[in-house]
Motif scaffolding. Structure first.
Motif, PDB file in Angstrom:
ATOM      1  N   GLU A 262       0.821  -1.212   0.000  1.00  0.00           N
ATOM      2  CA  GLU A 262       0.000   0.000   0.000  1.00  0.00           C
ATOM      3  C   GLU A 262       0.855   1.262   0.000  1.00  0.00           C
ATOM      4  O   GLU A 262       0.609   2.199  -0.767  1.00  0.00           O
ATOM      5  CB  GLU A 262      -0.938  -0.034   1.212  1.00  0.00           C
ATOM      6  CG  GLU A 262      -2.016  -1.114   1.098  1.00  0.00           C
ATOM      7  CD  GLU A 262      -2.600  -1.530   2.435  1.00  0.00           C
ATOM      8  OE1 GLU A 262      -2.163  -0.968   3.478  1.00  0.00           O
ATOM      9  OE2 GLU A 262      -3.469  -2.417   2.451  1.00  0.00           O
ATOM     10  N   ARG A 263       1.885   1.300   0.832  1.00  0.00           N
ATOM     11  CA  ARG A 263       2.720   2.500   0.896  1.00  0.00           C
ATOM     12  C   ARG A 263       3.666   2.597  -0.304  1.00  0.00           C
ATOM     13  O   ARG A 263       3.921   3.690  -0.807  1.00  0.00           O
ATOM     14  CB  ARG A 263       3.500   2.516   2.212  1.00  0.00           C
ATOM     15  CG  ARG A 263       2.582   2.624   3.421  1.00  0.00           C
ATOM     16  CD  ARG A 263       3.327   2.988   4.667  1.00  0.00           C
ATOM     17  NE  ARG A 263       2.400   3.273   5.755  1.00  0.00           N
ATOM     18  CZ  ARG A 263       2.738   3.828   6.910  1.00  0.00           C
ATOM     19  NH1 ARG A 263       4.000   4.165   7.146  1.00  0.00           N
ATOM     20  NH2 ARG A 263       1.842   4.051   7.846  1.00  0.00           N
TER      21      ARG A 263
ATOM     22  N   LEU B 123       2.962   1.499  -3.251  1.00  0.00           N
ATOM     23  CA  LEU B 123       2.121   1.887  -4.386  1.00  0.00           C
ATOM     24  C   LEU B 123       1.927   3.398  -4.438  1.00  0.00           C
ATOM     25  O   LEU B 123       1.995   4.007  -5.515  1.00  0.00           O
ATOM     26  CB  LEU B 123       0.776   1.172  -4.281  1.00  0.00           C
ATOM     27  CG  LEU B 123      -0.217   1.453  -5.400  1.00  0.00           C
ATOM     28  CD1 LEU B 123       0.298   0.898  -6.728  1.00  0.00           C
ATOM     29  CD2 LEU B 123      -1.585   0.840  -5.063  1.00  0.00           C
ATOM     30  N   GLN B 124       1.708   4.005  -3.294  1.00  0.00           N
ATOM     31  CA  GLN B 124       1.557   5.469  -3.252  1.00  0.00           C
ATOM     32  C   GLN B 124       2.788   6.159  -3.815  1.00  0.00           C
ATOM     33  O   GLN B 124       2.686   7.104  -4.606  1.00  0.00           O
ATOM     34  CB  GLN B 124       1.298   5.922  -1.816  1.00  0.00           C
ATOM     35  CG  GLN B 124      -0.018   5.439  -1.217  1.00  0.00           C
ATOM     36  CD  GLN B 124      -0.119   5.750   0.265  1.00  0.00           C
ATOM     37  OE1 GLN B 124       0.658   6.549   0.800  1.00  0.00           O
ATOM     38  NE2 GLN B 124      -1.054   5.125   0.945  1.00  0.00           N
ATOM     39  N   GLN B 125       3.970   5.695  -3.412  1.00  0.00           N
ATOM     40  CA  GLN B 125       5.207   6.318  -3.891  1.00  0.00           C
ATOM     41  C   GLN B 125       5.392   6.087  -5.385  1.00  0.00           C
ATOM     42  O   GLN B 125       5.784   6.994  -6.122  1.00  0.00           O
ATOM     43  CB  GLN B 125       6.393   5.758  -3.129  1.00  0.00           C
ATOM     44  CG  GLN B 125       7.717   6.403  -3.491  1.00  0.00           C
ATOM     45  CD  GLN B 125       7.749   7.889  -3.155  1.00  0.00           C
ATOM     46  OE1 GLN B 125       7.673   8.262  -1.995  1.00  0.00           O
ATOM     47  NE2 GLN B 125       7.837   8.733  -4.174  1.00  0.00           N
TER      48      GLN B 125
ATOM     49  N   LEU C  12       3.132   5.585  -7.727  1.00  0.00           N
ATOM     50  CA  LEU C  12       2.197   6.397  -8.506  1.00  0.00           C
ATOM     51  C   LEU C  12       2.592   7.863  -8.490  1.00  0.00           C
ATOM     52  O   LEU C  12       2.452   8.574  -9.505  1.00  0.00           O
ATOM     53  CB  LEU C  12       0.776   6.208  -7.973  1.00  0.00           C
ATOM     54  CG  LEU C  12       0.181   4.809  -8.162  1.00  0.00           C
ATOM     55  CD1 LEU C  12      -1.161   4.699  -7.460  1.00  0.00           C
ATOM     56  CD2 LEU C  12       0.028   4.483  -9.649  1.00  0.00           C
ATOM     57  N   ASP C  13       3.096   8.333  -7.351  1.00  0.00           N
ATOM     58  CA  ASP C  13       3.547   9.726  -7.266  1.00  0.00           C
ATOM     59  C   ASP C  13       4.734   9.971  -8.196  1.00  0.00           C
ATOM     60  O   ASP C  13       4.767  10.958  -8.941  1.00  0.00           O
ATOM     61  CB  ASP C  13       3.918  10.060  -5.820  1.00  0.00           C
ATOM     62  CG  ASP C  13       4.358  11.498  -5.663  1.00  0.00           C
ATOM     63  OD1 ASP C  13       3.522  12.402  -5.852  1.00  0.00           O
ATOM     64  OD2 ASP C  13       5.553  11.723  -5.373  1.00  0.00           O
TER      65      ASP C  13
ATOM     66  N   ARG D 256       3.577   9.999 -11.837  1.00  0.00           N
ATOM     67  CA  ARG D 256       2.884  11.229 -12.242  1.00  0.00           C
ATOM     68  C   ARG D 256       3.847  12.387 -12.441  1.00  0.00           C
ATOM     69  O   ARG D 256       3.636  13.242 -13.315  1.00  0.00           O
ATOM     70  CB  ARG D 256       1.837  11.621 -11.187  1.00  0.00           C
ATOM     71  CG  ARG D 256       0.572  10.782 -11.206  1.00  0.00           C
ATOM     72  CD  ARG D 256      -0.495  11.409 -10.326  1.00  0.00           C
ATOM     73  NE  ARG D 256      -0.069  11.511  -8.938  1.00  0.00           N
ATOM     74  CZ  ARG D 256      -0.324  10.592  -8.010  1.00  0.00           C
ATOM     75  NH1 ARG D 256      -0.990   9.491  -8.342  1.00  0.00           N
ATOM     76  NH2 ARG D 256       0.079  10.752  -6.776  1.00  0.00           N
TER      77      ARG D 256
END
Length: 395
Positions: A86-87, A89-91, A93-94, A97
């Motif tokens: 979960e963590r 994945l956030q990084q 995707l950031d 982008r």
């Protein structure tokens, strides 16, 4: 400096000193493309995993950005896997982008969390080309023992299951995370990497869904374990003196088989004293104090030197100073057949240029390699004969 369009998911990566971390960095160097790396922050529960910043030389400036995920180092338990996913994945995707956008995704299953995170990202970014590497079977350990750990219900396994269905396959009926990680890579990865033909054949044979097995056969490729250039073997300083006039044997960086260590100690003890004195066995092991006690108990302290685990580059330097290096199959018996995967240290042994003695199971992946010496794993008498010949080289 060119921004990375490759993302590497490596739960273990330099500067953490871990065999999987070293191989992950070697793969980056081998590909020669800039990468961003998502790894895990190693917690206090793994005090034996030290930092070694010299290992950062392996991938060098090919690593553009590196993020350590704040998650518990629980490599076989779902809470740690889920939090890393979960963590991480956030990084990912950031970064995706706010950069040129990723084209390639790489994960290696020395830790199952790598494939779980990679699969989740691949489902959100289906245009990513995912390469999933296996260092060996996930559902069984190196000795053939079944590995199980439950997946906990929740949004993450639901999303992963739906992704497998959309790909045209059935999610595992089991809630075993090891089976899940294999299925995710088989169903979603564009390229599945293994280190030898035996591992490939066993992987395909273990897939009971014929449609999924056909996909694996189409996408699996063999890539030998990476080998560092010879210059890396000259960078360290093990600070380890060698007695002249003896054949020096190294059991270095191979923690898979305590049984092999017992066989070699038994063989040394069975040699006549003159032959034994022509040899010196150097052992690098995290359990050095236990082994020192065992060596003393056997009366072999004059021919066995137990070395504290050095930095990896010091270890490579020690490889080059040995006359013969030892490497062993784990001794699976007949539970899963002969060793289906190469020892993780094989690449370092091969790159050293030194002769290698393999204690092998017939038909194993190690048995298929070009070893300089080989004896059956568990056979003391064969080891005694080989040690006698090696001792005579200094006579």
């Amino acid at each position: 400096m060119t921004a990375a369009q490759d993302l590497v998911i490596a739960h273990a990566f330099p500067p953490h000193s871990d065999p999987g971390a070293v191989v992950a960095a070697q793969r980056v160097r081998e590909r020669g493309r800039p990468v961003d790396v998502i790894q895990n922050a190693r917690g206090p529960e793994h005090l034996d995993l030290t930092l070694d910043h010299d290992l950062e030389r392996i991938a060098g400036d090919l690593v553009r950005r590196r993020h350590e995920v704040d998650s518990p180092t629980l490599v076989e338990e779902w809470p740690g896997i889920a939090r890393f996913t979960e963590r991480g994945l956030q990084q990912a995707l950031d970064w995706d982008r706010h950069g040129p956008g990723y084209q390639q995704l790489h994960s290696r299953a020395d830790h199952v969390a790598n494939h779980v995170l990679a699969a989740r990202l691949r489902l959100l970014r289906p245009d990513l080309e995912w390469t999933a590497e296996f260092s060996g079977p996930l559902t069984h350990d190196a000795r053939g023992k079944s590995r199980r750990s439950p997946v906990h219900p929740g949004a993450l396994p639901d999303a992963l299951a739906e992704g497998v269905r959309r790909a045209g396959f059935h999610p595992p009926e089991s809630v075993n995370v090891f089976e899940w990680a294999e299925t995710l890579a088989h169903a979603l990865a564009d390229r599945i990497v293994v280190s030898d033909a035996r591992q490939r054949d066993r992987m395909v044979a273990a897939v009971t869904d014929e449609a999924l097995a056909a996909r694996v056969r189409e996408r699996v490729v063999i890539a030998e374990q990476p080998v560092l250039p010879p210059a890396f073997y000259e960078l360290g300083d093990p600070g380890h003196d060698l007695d002249p006039g003896r054949t020096h044997l190294g059991h270095l960086g191979d923690a898979r088989s305590p049984r092999a260590m017992d066989v070699v100690l038994d063989a040394l003890g069975a040699l006549p004293p003159p032959a034994r004195q022509g040899l010196c066995l150097h052992v690098v092991t995290p359990a050095h104090e236990d082994l020192r006690e065992e060596v003393a108990r056997r009366g072999l302290a004059d021919v066995v030197r137990v070395v504290d685990l050095p930095r990896h580059l010091d270890l490579l330097a020690l490889y080059r100073r040995m006359d013969v290096l030892l490497l062993s199959d784990p001794g699976t018996g007949d539970r899963t057949g002969a060793g289906p995967a190469l020892p993780s240290a094989w690449g370092d042994h091969r790159g050293s240029g030194r002769p290698v003695w393999g204690l092998v199971e017939a038909g194993s992946a190690l048995d298929a390699e070009p070893l300089d010496h080989r004896t059956p794993v568990g056979h003391v008498s064969a080891a005694v004969q080989l040690l006698s010949r090696l001792s005579a080289l200094q006579g």
